[in-house]
Design a protein around this motif. Structure first.
Motif, PDB file in Angstrom:
ATOM      1  N   PHE A 104      80.454 -20.982  21.321  1.00  0.00           N
ATOM      2  CA  PHE A 104      79.782 -21.241  20.050  1.00  0.00           C
ATOM      3  C   PHE A 104      80.720 -21.975  19.099  1.00  0.00           C
ATOM      4  CE2 PHE A 104      78.274 -20.267  15.791  1.00  0.00           C
ATOM      5  CZ  PHE A 104      76.906 -20.487  15.919  1.00  0.00           C
ATOM      6  N   SER A 108      80.270 -25.963  17.763  1.00  0.00           N
ATOM      7  CA  SER A 108      80.247 -26.326  16.342  1.00  0.00           C
ATOM      8  C   SER A 108      81.239 -27.437  16.041  1.00  0.00           C
ATOM      9  CB  SER A 108      80.560 -25.093  15.476  1.00  0.00           C
ATOM     10  OG  SER A 108      79.598 -24.085  15.666  1.00  0.00           O
ATOM     11  N   TYR A 195      83.110 -21.947  11.863  1.00  0.00           N
ATOM     12  CA  TYR A 195      81.651 -22.008  11.779  1.00  0.00           C
ATOM     13  C   TYR A 195      81.166 -22.746  10.535  1.00  0.00           C
ATOM     14  CZ  TYR A 195      81.890 -18.250  15.283  1.00  0.00           C
ATOM     15  OH  TYR A 195      82.156 -17.511  16.407  1.00  0.00           O
ATOM     16  N   SER A 245      69.351 -25.087  14.184  1.00  0.00           N
ATOM     17  CA  SER A 245      69.694 -23.927  15.009  1.00  0.00           C
ATOM     18  C   SER A 245      70.673 -22.983  14.331  1.00  0.00           C
ATOM     19  CB  SER A 245      70.291 -24.399  16.341  1.00  0.00           C
ATOM     20  OG  SER A 245      69.381 -25.189  17.061  1.00  0.00           O
ATOM     21  N   VAL A 246      71.659 -23.542  13.648  1.00  0.00           N
ATOM     22  CA  VAL A 246      72.800 -22.750  13.195  1.00  0.00           C
ATOM     23  C   VAL A 246      72.674 -22.265  11.754  1.00  0.00           C
ATOM     24  CG1 VAL A 246      75.283 -22.850  12.732  1.00  0.00           C
ATOM     25  CG2 VAL A 246      74.362 -23.816  14.846  1.00  0.00           C
ATOM     26  N   ASP A 249      71.058 -18.878  10.884  1.00  0.00           N
ATOM     27  CA  ASP A 249      71.861 -17.747  11.331  1.00  0.00           C
ATOM     28  C   ASP A 249      73.001 -17.472  10.362  1.00  0.00           C
ATOM     29  OD1 ASP A 249      72.743 -15.767  13.402  1.00  0.00           O
ATOM     30  OD2 ASP A 249      74.478 -17.106  13.498  1.00  0.00           O
ATOM     31  N   GLU A 274      69.064 -15.379  15.097  1.00  0.00           N
ATOM     32  CA  GLU A 274      69.946 -15.364  16.262  1.00  0.00           C
ATOM     33  C   GLU A 274      69.304 -16.102  17.440  1.00  0.00           C
ATOM     34  OE1 GLU A 274      73.437 -14.373  18.342  1.00  0.00           O
ATOM     35  OE2 GLU A 274      72.954 -14.108  16.212  1.00  0.00           O
ATOM     36  N   THR A 277      69.485 -19.964  17.385  1.00  0.00           N
ATOM     37  CA  THR A 277      70.730 -20.628  17.777  1.00  0.00           C
ATOM     38  C   THR A 277      70.664 -21.169  19.200  1.00  0.00           C
ATOM     39  OG1 THR A 277      71.731 -18.529  18.515  1.00  0.00           O
ATOM     40  CG2 THR A 277      72.101 -19.175  16.235  1.00  0.00           C
TER      41      THR A 277
END
Length: 335
Positions: A104, A108, A195, A245-246, A249, A274, A277
């Protein structure tokens, strides 16, 4: 030690709901394993992605990252949903958390690198000496190294074990409240740098790239020339899917962590964010098929085999050789 959150409060009690989630994750898993494998084969063996060499290498690393994510996150989650508990044991739980966190983080930063490098290529088209395959692999190697360090630090600080969350149906670190004040500062710093900052950079560079896209189109129209849209659209589409997607979250995580009041439907919102993602994991194959002409022709001629025989021979001879520059691709080829 692996503990579980409260199934009565957080678990999915509706079998049909759990079945829908399993089917979705199965689609994500197959789309990633098949689609990203095709991306790697097409770009490495057939040179079928006619973009800047630096960008292509970064895209290859993103494909590898997505395959790993499908195996280290999507597959264990799907198994847990089927069994309605964690059944893979403690050793695989720790391996899963480490690899899932690494992929993950790598994803990113790699997408951040993709959007930033494309913006620099468009802004400084004459300074192309750095944008080589070798430098791309070196850059990606540094990114992978950073991605591998981040979860290792958290596992090193962990003294209270992992938890199987019935919200996510997956293994995760325990809440930050279980850590000391110094450990919280270290972990929050890693979260921000791995992140939040990459996500912010992706948003900013994508917006600037879109601005450059419209400027290039207007200039091309005025002088009656071609404008090189292909790589820009690919990068913008990849970044857009990543943000979709991110960001939910991260926003959900920050809201729930900072909130002192109970939020209605908290577990459902966290589960939705979640699950979202995983959308990023399966989309790159479809994005490249829609936005990269040479990759679409590769799919049509090498995978689907529906092109006329004459066109197939022509593409076999010219389009997928590393040094060729066929005239049908020159107008849309990217820096």
């Amino acid at each position: 030690m692996i503990t579980s959150s409260n199934y009565t409060e957080y678990g999915i009690h509706n079998t049909a709901e759990r079945g829908v989630w399993i089917i979705y994750l199965l689609i994500v898993l197959l789309s990633s394993l098949i689609g990203d494998s095709i991306i790697l084969i097409a770009s490495i063996r057939y040179n079928a992605i006619k973009l800047n060499k630096f960008l292509v290498v970064v895209m290859q690393h993103i494909a590898v990252c997505d395959i790993l994510a499908s195996l280290t996150y999507v597959l264990p989650t799907m198994i847990s949903l089927i069994a309605n508990k964690w059944v893979l044991g403690d050793a695989l739980a720790y391996a899963h958390v480490y690899l899932d966190s690494s992929t993950f983080t790598a994803s990113s930063i790699l997408i951040c690198t993709l959007t930033t490098s494309k913006l620099l290529l468009v802004t400084f088209p004459l300074k192309s000496g750095y944008w080589t395959r070798k430098n791309a692999h070196v850059t990606c190697a540094i990114i992978w190294l950073l991605a591998l360090i981040s979860p290792a630090v958290r596992l090193g600080l962990d003294t209270s074990g992992l938890v199987f969350s019935f919200i996510e149906y997956n293994i995760n670190f325990k809440a930050l409240s279980a850590y000391s004040k110094v450990d919280k500062i270290v972990l929050n710093a890693f979260n921000v740098f791995t992140y939040d900052i990459p996500a912010l950079i992706v948003i900013v560079t994508t917006i600037l790239t879109v601005v450059m896209l419209f400027k290039a189109r207007n200039v091309a129209r005025r002088i009656g020339g071609d404008w090189r849209w292909q790589g820009i659209v690919t990068v913008v589409a990849t970044a857009t899917v990543y943000c979709i997607s991110v960001i939910p979250d991260r926003v959900t995580f920050m809201v729930f962590v900072s909130s002192t009041k109970e939020i209605p439907c908290e577990s459902q919102l966290m589960r939705f964010a979640e699950t979202l993602t995983t959308f990023n994991i399966m989309c790159n194959f479809f994005i490249y098929s829609l936005t990269i002409l040479s990759f679409r022709e590769f799919i049509r001629t090498k995978i689907l085999r529906c092109a006329p025989q004459k066109m197939t021979k022509q593409l076999d001879k010219h389009e997928y050789t590393a040094d060729s520059q066929p005239c049908i691709m020159q107008t849309s080829q990217i820096i």
